[in-house]
Design an enzyme around this catalytic site. Structure first.
Site, mmCIF file in Angstrom:
data_model
loop_
_atom_site.group_PDB
_atom_site.id
_atom_site.type_symbol
_atom_site.label_atom_id
_atom_site.label_comp_id
_atom_site.label_asym_id
_atom_site.label_seq_id
_atom_site.Cartn_x
_atom_site.Cartn_y
_atom_site.Cartn_z
ATOM 1 N N CYS A 15 -4.447 13.021 13.023
ATOM 2 C CA CYS A 15 -4.757 11.625 12.730
ATOM 3 C C CYS A 15 -4.711 10.895 14.052
ATOM 4 O O CYS A 15 -4.029 11.324 14.978
ATOM 5 C CB CYS A 15 -3.727 11.074 11.770
ATOM 6 S SG CYS A 15 -3.712 9.295 11.695
ATOM 7 N N LYS A 55 0.836 -1.215 0.000
ATOM 8 C CA LYS A 55 0.000 0.000 0.000
ATOM 9 C C LYS A 55 0.864 1.256 0.000
ATOM 10 O O LYS A 55 0.642 2.178 -0.779
ATOM 11 C CB LYS A 55 -0.905 0.004 1.244
ATOM 12 C CG LYS A 55 -1.558 1.357 1.508
ATOM 13 C CD LYS A 55 -2.411 1.360 2.755
ATOM 14 C CE LYS A 55 -1.687 1.636 4.040
ATOM 15 N NZ LYS A 55 -1.502 3.037 4.418
ATOM 16 N N ASN A 56 1.867 1.276 0.883
ATOM 17 C CA ASN A 56 2.621 2.522 1.066
ATOM 18 C C ASN A 56 3.630 2.790 -0.044
ATOM 19 O O ASN A 56 4.279 3.846 -0.052
ATOM 20 C CB ASN A 56 3.290 2.541 2.440
ATOM 21 C CG ASN A 56 2.246 2.723 3.541
ATOM 22 O OD1 ASN A 56 1.080 3.021 3.252
ATOM 23 N ND2 ASN A 56 2.647 2.535 4.788
ATOM 24 N N ARG A 106 0.941 14.638 13.561
ATOM 25 C CA ARG A 106 1.392 14.518 12.178
ATOM 26 C C ARG A 106 1.340 15.842 11.400
ATOM 27 O O ARG A 106 0.574 16.020 10.458
ATOM 28 C CB ARG A 106 0.605 13.428 11.449
ATOM 29 C CG ARG A 106 0.697 12.097 12.165
ATOM 30 C CD ARG A 106 -0.070 11.012 11.475
ATOM 31 N NE ARG A 106 0.651 10.393 10.384
ATOM 32 C CZ ARG A 106 0.120 9.464 9.595
ATOM 33 N NH1 ARG A 106 -1.123 9.084 9.766
ATOM 34 N NH2 ARG A 106 0.820 8.918 8.626
ATOM 35 N N ARG A 160 -8.684 -0.495 4.699
ATOM 36 C CA ARG A 160 -7.804 0.536 4.117
ATOM 37 C C ARG A 160 -6.474 -0.081 3.703
ATOM 38 O O ARG A 160 -5.856 0.391 2.754
ATOM 39 C CB ARG A 160 -7.536 1.636 5.145
ATOM 40 C CG ARG A 160 -8.743 2.468 5.472
ATOM 41 C CD ARG A 160 -8.363 3.618 6.362
ATOM 42 N NE ARG A 160 -7.247 4.359 5.765
ATOM 43 C CZ ARG A 160 -6.566 5.307 6.391
ATOM 44 N NH1 ARG A 160 -6.881 5.632 7.611
ATOM 45 N NH2 ARG A 160 -5.584 5.939 5.789
ATOM 46 N N ARG A 173 -4.084 10.790 4.805
ATOM 47 C CA ARG A 173 -2.982 11.737 4.884
ATOM 48 C C ARG A 173 -2.094 11.737 3.635
ATOM 49 O O ARG A 173 -1.636 12.778 3.186
ATOM 50 C CB ARG A 173 -2.140 11.420 6.115
ATOM 51 C CG ARG A 173 -1.002 12.388 6.306
ATOM 52 C CD ARG A 173 -0.210 12.096 7.557
ATOM 53 N NE ARG A 173 1.045 12.807 7.548
ATOM 54 C CZ ARG A 173 1.223 14.043 7.960
ATOM 55 N NH1 ARG A 173 0.215 14.731 8.430
ATOM 56 N NH2 ARG A 173 2.401 14.627 7.883
ATOM 57 N N ASP A 187 4.710 0.504 11.955
ATOM 58 C CA ASP A 187 3.487 -0.110 11.427
ATOM 59 C C ASP A 187 3.332 -1.578 11.840
ATOM 60 O O ASP A 187 2.335 -2.211 11.492
ATOM 61 C CB ASP A 187 3.443 0.005 9.892
ATOM 62 C CG ASP A 187 3.216 1.445 9.447
ATOM 63 O OD1 ASP A 187 2.854 2.277 10.296
ATOM 64 O OD2 ASP A 187 3.408 1.738 8.249
HETATM 65 C C1 EPZ Z 1 4.340 6.960 6.494
HETATM 66 O O1 EPZ Z 1 3.591 8.010 7.082
HETATM 67 C C2 EPZ Z 1 3.410 5.775 6.369
HETATM 68 N N1 EPZ Z 1 2.284 6.119 5.497
HETATM 69 C C3 EPZ Z 1 2.890 5.369 7.751
HETATM 70 O O2 EPZ Z 1 2.081 4.223 7.602
HETATM 71 C C4 EPZ Z 1 4.102 5.028 8.627
HETATM 72 O O3 EPZ Z 1 3.643 4.744 9.932
HETATM 73 C C5 EPZ Z 1 5.069 6.208 8.672
HETATM 74 O O4 EPZ Z 1 5.452 6.592 7.318
HETATM 75 C C6 EPZ Z 1 6.359 5.914 9.421
HETATM 76 O O5 EPZ Z 1 7.010 4.818 8.842
HETATM 77 C C7 EPZ Z 1 2.405 5.957 4.189
HETATM 78 O O6 EPZ Z 1 3.448 5.608 3.656
HETATM 79 C C8 EPZ Z 1 1.196 6.225 3.366
HETATM 80 P P1 EPZ Z 1 6.460 10.287 8.538
HETATM 81 P P2 EPZ Z 1 4.136 9.501 7.095
HETATM 82 O O7 EPZ Z 1 6.375 11.592 7.856
HETATM 83 O O8 EPZ Z 1 4.930 9.725 5.867
HETATM 84 C C9 EPZ Z 1 6.805 13.644 11.975
HETATM 85 C C10 EPZ Z 1 0.100 2.961 7.783
HETATM 86 O O9 EPZ Z 1 -0.466 2.408 8.750
HETATM 87 N N2 EPZ Z 1 6.631 14.695 10.955
HETATM 88 O O10 EPZ Z 1 7.636 9.409 8.225
HETATM 89 O O11 EPZ Z 1 2.992 10.375 7.373
HETATM 90 C C11 EPZ Z 1 5.545 12.786 12.150
HETATM 91 O O12 EPZ Z 1 4.588 13.415 12.952
HETATM 92 C C12 EPZ Z 1 0.671 4.357 7.919
HETATM 93 O O13 EPZ Z 1 0.223 2.426 6.671
HETATM 94 C C13 EPZ Z 1 6.705 16.014 11.342
HETATM 95 O O14 EPZ Z 1 6.930 16.343 12.523
HETATM 96 O O15 EPZ Z 1 5.118 9.455 8.358
HETATM 97 C C14 EPZ Z 1 6.116 11.527 12.750
HETATM 98 O O16 EPZ Z 1 6.286 11.713 14.123
HETATM 99 C C15 EPZ Z 1 0.365 4.976 9.246
HETATM 100 N N3 EPZ Z 1 6.559 16.974 10.380
HETATM 101 C C16 EPZ Z 1 7.491 11.419 12.068
HETATM 102 O O17 EPZ Z 1 7.781 12.731 11.563
HETATM 103 C C17 EPZ Z 1 6.319 16.667 9.083
HETATM 104 O O18 EPZ Z 1 6.176 17.587 8.253
HETATM 105 C C18 EPZ Z 1 7.569 10.436 10.925
HETATM 106 O O19 EPZ Z 1 6.421 10.553 10.103
HETATM 107 C C19 EPZ Z 1 6.264 15.314 8.698
HETATM 108 C C20 EPZ Z 1 6.413 14.339 9.677
#
Ligand code: EPZ
Length: 430
Positions: free
Chosen positions: A126, A22-23, A131, A409, A102, A317
């Site tokens: 979320c 998916k991701n 996030r 999802r 998201r 995840d």
């Molecule tokens: C991706 O989310 C995945 N989603 C998530 O999977 C996964 O949990 C996550 O990466 C971490 O591996 C998809 O690929 C669609 P991040 P993403 O930006 O990109 C902080 C699932 O269940 N951050 O790597 O949204 C954020 O809050 C989903 O399939 C900021 O502070 O995650 C988090 O604490 C859930 N500012 C950390 O970074 C920003 O602008 C990492 O989040 C962006 C992120």
């Protein structure tokens, strides 16, 4: 609302085909916005999130054709999807569409790169944490974009002539920010360097697809990506990698129930840390020519501590699923979540099965119990919901998981795949 009903204590035996990730599929679909030519994606999973992104892309003018074998066979290779963004008819991604998922915010990168403007609704909070999108905005500004927030929308404009290459040093690893800035930089004038880039396998999959579309990207798989912008990208045909989170989930389900399961099409190199933890917990993990085999016969489970980290660490995840496994292990396991501040919502639900879990800050201390008892539980987010299914598979008696739209999802035909291995599980509609 659909529910899942299952009766536990059956060992899983058989083979489970792993679907496309998916991701990876979601950002690959978004990459279609970068070219007027057709992008053909193979092995796209049939999921609610994929459907939702189709709606968003269609709103921008992408023509989407899906070719699947009918009737759908449990062993097939997923859908083939052809996405053609001959003309972008709308550069706005409205709240109604973006708020449901998201990852749809990530369209901002390609829209800005190709159309030099975008108006994309903020994705909002979320269930698993706040996030924010600050890294995205910082990164796009480094490429010359002017960005304002207007009535809940991010309004971005590229300089005259388009985005310009720049240096982006991400404050912490972010999957979404890396995808978005990398996609935006492919069509920028000059060179972009992304430091502290995410190196999740899904990033590599997307980067390789962009290269196949004509992008110049070096450092793929490392923390420093260097992107030389090009004037245009072209169409290509590309394969979505197998889903490492689905793989890890079924591996943990097999370790939980005992039995012998082949995860066909799965890749160990995408999941080494989690497989090591499963093996330390007492299951045999072996690499077969066509996948990964998980066997646990007779021996009990042992408590294992894990710390969640970006790739190649233990994936966030899979945190909920591993916690479900540890509820039945001998001893106390400490599971520390370092990525999302609120990703312990499954804890209260796991305790309905009789699990013994204490939260201390970002760490869950799980003391294994000799038996779980079936319960009525509620899914709170995608990965949390599947952890309840894993607990239910090992629990005595009947379990009902409510609100399983979260599961749909991200897991393709979950009940079917488990049932084929001997699980007593069914979906109750309505
Ligand atoms: C991706 O989310 C995945 N989603 C998530 O999977 C996964 O949990 C996550 O990466 C971490 O591996 C998809 O690929 C669609 P991040 P993403 O930006 O990109 C902080 C699932 O269940 N951050 O790597 O949204 C954020 O809050 C989903 O399939 C900021 O502070 O995650 C988090 O604490 C859930 N500012 C950390 O970074 C920003 O602008 C990492 O989040 C962006 C992120």
């Amino acid at each position: 609302m659909d529910r899942i009903r299952l009766r536990g204590e059956n060992a899983l035996n058989g083979s489970i085909p792993i679907s496309g990730a998916k991701n990876a599929a979601l950002p690959l679909m978004i990459a279609s916005l970068l070219t007027p030519e057709a992008l053909v994606l193979n092995n796209v999973p049939r999921l609610a999130d994929v459907k939702q992104l189709e709606r968003i892309l269609e709103n921008h003018g992408v023509d989407i054709g899906v070719h699947a074998r009918r009737p759908v066979d449990i062993d097939d290779r997923g859908q083939q999807m052809t996405l053609t963004a001959a003309e972008i008819i709308d550069t706005c991604a409205p709240y109604e569409l973006v708020s449901a998922m998201r990852a749809s915010f990530w369209v901002i990168g390609p829209l800005l790169a190709r159309m030099h403007e975008a108006r994309v609704s903020l994705p909002g909070g979320c269930a698993i944490g706040t996030r924010p999108v600050d890294f995205f905005l910082y990164g796009l500004r480094q490429l010359g974009a002017e960005i304002a927030i207007d009535e809940g929308y991010v309004v971005a404009k590229a300089p005259k002539g388009g985005l310009v290459g720049g240096r982006v040093e991400l404050p912490r690893v972010s999957v979404g920010a890396t995808h978005t800035i990398m996609m935006a930089a492919t069509l920028a004038r000059g060179t972009t360097v992304i430091e502290n880039a995410a190196i999740e396998p899904e990033i590599t999959n997307v980067a390789e697809c962009l290269v196949a579309m004509g992008a110049h990207i070096s450092g793929i798989g490392s923390r420093t990506l260097v992107i030389e912008g090009v004037a245009d990208l072209h169409g290509t045909s590309f394969e979505v990698i197998p889903d490492r989170i689905e793989t890890g989930t079924f591996a943990m389900a097999a370790a939980m129930t005992g039995g012998d399961v082949l995860l066909s099409g799965a890749r160990t190199d995408h999941l080494q840390t989690a497989l090591d933890a499963i093996s330390r917990a007492g299951a045999e993990v072996s690499v077969e020519p066509n996948g990964i085999r998980i066997v646990r016969n007779g021996n009990g489970l042992t408590a294992v501590d894990v710390e969640i980290d970006p790739f190649p660490g233990f994936p966030t995840d899979l945190q909920a699923q591993f916690m479900a496994l540890m509820t039945r292990a001998n001893g106390v396991s400490a599971i520390r979540e370092t990525i999302f501040e609120n990703r312990f919502m499954h804890v209260a639900e796991l305790m309905r099965f009789g699990a013994d879990i204490k939260i201390e800050g970002q760490t869950a201390h799980v003391t294994g119990v000799p038996e779980l008892k079936g319960a009525k539980v509620m899914a709170t987010d995608l990965r949390a919901s599947v952890s309840l299914v894993i607990a239910g598979l090992a629990a005595r008696g009947e379990t009902v998981v409510n609100r399983i739209y979260h599961l749909d999802r991200g897991f393709e035909r979950l009940e079917e795949k488990l049932r084929a291995c001997g699980a007593d599980i069914e979906r109750i509609e309505g």
